[in-house]
Design an enzyme around this catalytic site. Structure first.
Site, PDB file in Angstrom:
ATOM      1  N   ASP A  66       6.931   6.831   4.037  1.00 62.65           N
ATOM      2  CA  ASP A  66       6.127   6.520   2.838  1.00 62.65           C
ATOM      3  C   ASP A  66       4.732   7.152   2.927  1.00 62.65           C
ATOM      4  O   ASP A  66       4.015   7.202   1.923  1.00 62.65           O
ATOM      5  CB  ASP A  66       5.977   5.001   2.651  1.00 62.65           C
ATOM      6  CG  ASP A  66       7.240   4.349   2.108  1.00 62.65           C
ATOM      7  OD1 ASP A  66       8.219   5.069   1.831  1.00 62.65           O
ATOM      8  OD2 ASP A  66       7.252   3.107   1.972  1.00 62.65           O
ATOM      9  N   ASN A 122      12.120  -0.632 -10.407  1.00 62.74           N
ATOM     10  CA  ASN A 122      12.456   0.422  -9.441  1.00 62.74           C
ATOM     11  C   ASN A 122      12.149  -0.050  -8.021  1.00 62.74           C
ATOM     12  O   ASN A 122      11.778   0.745  -7.151  1.00 62.74           O
ATOM     13  CB  ASN A 122      11.669   1.700  -9.763  1.00 62.74           C
ATOM     14  CG  ASN A 122      12.265   2.923  -9.057  1.00 62.74           C
ATOM     15  OD1 ASN A 122      13.355   2.847  -8.479  1.00 62.74           O
ATOM     16  ND2 ASN A 122      11.552   4.025  -9.076  1.00 62.74           N
ATOM     17  N   LYS A 175       3.293  -0.271  -9.093  1.00 56.93           N
ATOM     18  CA  LYS A 175       4.501  -0.613  -8.324  1.00 56.93           C
ATOM     19  C   LYS A 175       4.140  -1.391  -7.052  1.00 56.93           C
ATOM     20  O   LYS A 175       4.824  -2.360  -6.705  1.00 56.93           O
ATOM     21  CB  LYS A 175       5.290   0.650  -7.963  1.00 56.93           C
ATOM     22  CG  LYS A 175       6.633   0.340  -7.307  1.00 56.93           C
ATOM     23  CD  LYS A 175       7.475   1.593  -7.133  1.00 56.93           C
ATOM     24  CE  LYS A 175       8.896   1.279  -6.718  1.00 56.93           C
ATOM     25  NZ  LYS A 175       9.091   0.908  -5.332  1.00 56.93           N
ATOM     26  N   GLU A 212      11.401   6.965  -5.305  1.00 56.65           N
ATOM     27  CA  GLU A 212      10.931   6.849  -6.686  1.00 56.65           C
ATOM     28  C   GLU A 212      11.176   8.139  -7.469  1.00 56.65           C
ATOM     29  O   GLU A 212      11.390   8.151  -8.665  1.00 56.65           O
ATOM     30  CB  GLU A 212       9.443   6.494  -6.702  1.00 56.65           C
ATOM     31  CG  GLU A 212       9.138   5.032  -6.422  1.00 56.65           C
ATOM     32  CD  GLU A 212       9.198   4.658  -4.961  1.00 56.65           C
ATOM     33  OE1 GLU A 212       9.861   5.364  -4.149  1.00 56.65           O
ATOM     34  OE2 GLU A 212       8.593   3.622  -4.599  1.00 56.65           O
ATOM     35  N   HIS A 229       4.124   5.836  -7.658  1.00 57.50           N
ATOM     36  CA  HIS A 229       2.817   5.305  -7.256  1.00 57.50           C
ATOM     37  C   HIS A 229       2.162   6.113  -6.150  1.00 57.50           C
ATOM     38  O   HIS A 229       0.954   6.364  -6.167  1.00 57.50           O
ATOM     39  CB  HIS A 229       2.972   3.839  -6.842  1.00 57.50           C
ATOM     40  CG  HIS A 229       4.057   3.586  -5.819  1.00 57.50           C
ATOM     41  ND1 HIS A 229       3.945   2.679  -4.811  1.00 57.50           N
ATOM     42  CD2 HIS A 229       5.289   4.156  -5.639  1.00 57.50           C
ATOM     43  CE1 HIS A 229       5.040   2.668  -4.075  1.00 57.50           C
ATOM     44  NE2 HIS A 229       5.881   3.559  -4.555  1.00 57.50           N
ATOM     45  N   ARG A 230       2.977   6.560  -5.182  1.00 58.45           N
ATOM     46  CA  ARG A 230       2.367   7.253  -4.021  1.00 58.45           C
ATOM     47  C   ARG A 230       1.871   8.652  -4.382  1.00 58.45           C
ATOM     48  O   ARG A 230       0.954   9.173  -3.753  1.00 58.45           O
ATOM     49  CB  ARG A 230       3.341   7.281  -2.846  1.00 58.45           C
ATOM     50  CG  ARG A 230       3.794   5.891  -2.443  1.00 58.45           C
ATOM     51  CD  ARG A 230       4.250   5.757  -1.017  1.00 58.45           C
ATOM     52  NE  ARG A 230       4.781   4.417  -0.821  1.00 58.45           N
ATOM     53  CZ  ARG A 230       4.034   3.309  -0.680  1.00 58.45           C
ATOM     54  NH1 ARG A 230       2.722   3.400  -0.675  1.00 58.45           N
ATOM     55  NH2 ARG A 230       4.594   2.126  -0.528  1.00 58.45           N
ATOM     56  N   ASP A 244       6.812  -4.585  -7.804  1.00 55.58           N
ATOM     57  CA  ASP A 244       7.937  -4.815  -6.892  1.00 55.58           C
ATOM     58  C   ASP A 244       8.082  -6.277  -6.481  1.00 55.58           C
ATOM     59  O   ASP A 244       9.206  -6.791  -6.389  1.00 55.58           O
ATOM     60  CB  ASP A 244       7.804  -3.942  -5.632  1.00 55.58           C
ATOM     61  CG  ASP A 244       8.276  -2.517  -5.879  1.00 55.58           C
ATOM     62  OD1 ASP A 244       8.348  -2.110  -7.060  1.00 55.58           O
ATOM     63  OD2 ASP A 244       8.572  -1.809  -4.890  1.00 55.58           O
TER      64      ASP A 244
HETATM   65  O1  LIG Z   1      12.513  -2.062   4.194  1.00 58.82           O
HETATM   66  C1  LIG Z   1      11.499  -1.766   3.551  1.00 58.82           C
HETATM   67  O2  LIG Z   1      10.661  -2.622   3.190  1.00 58.82           O
HETATM   68  C2  LIG Z   1      11.259  -0.348   3.205  1.00 58.82           C
HETATM   69  C3  LIG Z   1      11.958   0.636   3.853  1.00 58.82           C
HETATM   70  C4  LIG Z   1      11.751   2.080   3.590  1.00 58.82           C
HETATM   71  O3  LIG Z   1      12.839   2.540   2.849  1.00 58.82           O
HETATM   72  P1  LIG Z   1      14.052   3.430   3.510  1.00 58.82           P
HETATM   73  O4  LIG Z   1      14.655   2.622   4.568  1.00 58.82           O
HETATM   74  O5  LIG Z   1      14.944   3.641   2.333  1.00 58.82           O
HETATM   75  O6  LIG Z   1      13.407   4.674   4.029  1.00 58.82           O
HETATM   76  C5  LIG Z   1      10.463   2.330   2.808  1.00 58.82           C
HETATM   77  O7  LIG Z   1      10.449   3.631   2.307  1.00 58.82           O
HETATM   78  C6  LIG Z   1      10.278   1.351   1.662  1.00 58.82           C
HETATM   79  O8  LIG Z   1       9.075   1.586   0.962  1.00 58.82           O
HETATM   80  C7  LIG Z   1      10.244  -0.067   2.179  1.00 58.82           C
HETATM   81  C1  LIG Z   2      10.084   3.973  -1.242  1.00 63.78           C
HETATM   82  C2  LIG Z   2       9.348   3.013  -1.737  1.00 63.78           C
HETATM   83  O1  LIG Z   2       9.822   1.914  -2.362  1.00 63.78           O
HETATM   84  P1  LIG Z   2      11.259   1.216  -2.486  1.00 63.78           P
HETATM   85  O2  LIG Z   2      11.055  -0.135  -1.887  1.00 63.78           O
HETATM   86  O3  LIG Z   2      11.503   1.147  -3.960  1.00 63.78           O
HETATM   87  O4  LIG Z   2      12.271   2.024  -1.757  1.00 63.78           O
HETATM   88  C3  LIG Z   2       7.867   3.059  -1.634  1.00 63.78           C
HETATM   89  O5  LIG Z   2       7.217   2.027  -1.902  1.00 63.78           O
HETATM   90  O6  LIG Z   2       7.297   4.104  -1.285  1.00 63.78           O
END
Ligand SMILES: O=C(O)C1=C[C@@H](OP(=O)(O)O)[C@@H](O)[C@H](O)C1
Ligand SMILES: C=C(OP(=O)(O)O)C(=O)O
Length: 432
Positions: free
Chosen positions: A316, A94, A414, A344, A388-389, A48
């Site tokens: 998460d 992703n 990821k 994901e 990944h989770r 990422d």
């Molecule tokens: O802003 C961020 O860094 C994130 C927000 C969350 O997503 P959502 O807002 O779509 O729930 C989380 O699930 C993601 O892993 C990271």
């Molecule tokens: C939802 C996740 O990632 P993303 O930043 O791709 O939304 C995650 O890392 O669990």
């Protein structure tokens, strides 16, 4: 596929986890927009953040990358996005944060951009952000008309003005707008429609903007005023360890007994997921919050209780909690996480399917699940759905249950490429 070897004694380990994905992928665009050179310490090196870094380089930013010491030096350009000719194709894999934050970021520039990712990214909605940017004067559309990437942007800056954005699918759209808004041509007023999910990530965005010298005014419920003409101040910055990555090690003693300490995370973390330790406490573990660590212990004979929890603010960690739940003496209910069906993978369905494979009774509904205690879990080959989770969480079951095999474990790249090394290190410390 890897098989996890159960432990024959209670855990006793100290671990460190890599830098936060969310903080890394905010620090990068902020540093690029700042007025000078920023030095980012404890940067995450995973899919990422690598996608984010290489997109910034493709756009024309100079990054000095010292992976050994986990330091990235970014030459900020004071809000000027380097110009290019033709269409610039940016690939984000992703990475939700990269897709969303870069969409708003390149809108500040001039020229044509396409943001695309792997097939799953083409199923992850971004229309809410597209609509909001359009309202703010950006020429932008979903190329295939699906409301998902690829996103095409004919950038000529963000004009600014008033905009509303739904808060019910992803908080990342709002974070994307906020991060770019100080460089709009006039003030930006954002109103969130409906309830805002994943709220701690918005606090993280606002805190980091402030740490880099930019002001956002909160005006009542879900209303944000970002004065235009602001500039991030370049600085040296230390990225916290990733609290979502830490959740697996915080959960490990709940499943296997014993004690695990995760270094360099504390109660004052910018990450909502650091509060996951509180859930382990509610289930019966003992938690010690140091100023520079979190330690979780499940003493011998301590029963684990099920909990009923609204996990919207730290969704998460759903998979982490879901694998602890069968080891409790009463059922666990996880509520208000409907939006994790568009991550994901459809995470509710994936978790329920894999728990059932191990013989756990689970009820699934649109935005949650109830997990029953299980006397004996069966060996299983766990599908990970390129998530990944799923891999990281279900490996924990193997600490207690023989015959747990994790398919395609490399999907951890990821956010946590070294996950299984740290996991093995935790087990070795315990057994030697
Ligand atoms: O802003 C961020 O860094 C994130 C927000 C969350 O997503 P959502 O807002 O779509 O729930 C989380 O699930 C993601 O892993 C990271
Ligand atoms: C939802 C996740 O990632 P993303 O930043 O791709 O939304 C995650 O890392 O669990």
């Amino acid at each position: 596929m890897i098989e996890i070897c159960p432990l024959n004694r209670p855990l006793q380990a100290v671990v460190e986890v890599p830098g936060s994905k969310s903080i890394s992928n905010r620090a990068l665009p902020i540093a690029a927009l700042a007025n000078g050179t920023s030095i980012l310490h404890n940067m995450l090196f995973s899919d990422d953040s690598r996608y984010f870094m290489s997109c910034l380089q493709q756009i024309g930013y100079r990054l000095e990358i010292d992976e050994t010491n986990r330091i990235v030096t970014v030459e900020g350009r004071g809000g000027v996005i380097p110009e290019h000719t033709g269409l610039l194709d940016l690939f984000v894999g992703n990475a939700g944060t990269a897709a969303r934050f870069l969409t708003a970021f390149v809108s500040l520039g001039k020229g044509s951009y396409r943001i695309d990712g792997i097939p799953r990214m083409r199923e992850r909605p971004i229309q809410d952000l597209i609509n909001a940017l359009r309202t703010l004067g950006v020429n932008i559309r979903s190329e295939l008309g699906t409301g998902c990437p690829p996103v095409l942007i004919e950038a000529s800056g963000i004009k600014g003005g008033a905009v509303s954005i739904p808060g019910t699918r992803s908080s990342q759209y709002l974070s994307a707008l906020l991060l770019a808004a100080p460089y709009a041509q006039s003030d930006v007023d954002i109103q969130v429609d409906g309830e805002l999910l994943s709220a701690p990530y918005i606090n993280m965005t606002l805190s980091m903007m402030e740490q880099f010298g930019v002001r956002v005014e909160k005006r009542g419920d879900g209303a944000f005023h970002v004065p235009g003409g602001q500039m991030y101040t370049a600085r040296e910055y230390v990225i916290e360890p990733d609290a979502s990555s830490a959740s697996y090690f915080i959960a490990a003693p709940a499943i296997a007994g014993g004690k695990v300490r995760v270094n360099h995370l504390s109660r004052t973390s910018l990450q909502g997921d650091a509060q996951f330790a509180g859930l382990m406490e509610r289930m019966g573990c003992q938690v010690r919050w140091g100023h520079d660590f979190i330690e979780v212990e499940r003493p011998a004979g301590q029963e684990l209780r099920g909990i009923d929890v609204d996990l919207n603010e730290m969704s998460d960690t759903t998979m982490t909690l879901a694998v602890v739940a069968p080891f409790a003496s009463t059922s666990t209910t996880i509520r208000n996480i409907g939006h994790i069906r568009i991550k994901e993978t459809d995470r509710i369905h994936a978790v329920v399917t894999e728990l059932r494979k191990m013989g756990v009774r689970v009820d699934e509904w649109e935005d949650g699940m109830r997990i029953e205690p299980a006397e004996r879990l069966q060996p299983a080959e766990i599908d990970t759905y390129d998530d990944h989770r799923m891999a990281m969480a279900f490996a924990l079951v193997g600490l207690k249950v023989p015959g747990i095999k994790i398919k395609d474990p490399e999907c951890v790249s990821k956010t946590f490429p070294d996950y299984f090394d740290v996991f093995t290190h935790m087990c070795r410390q315990t057994t030697t």
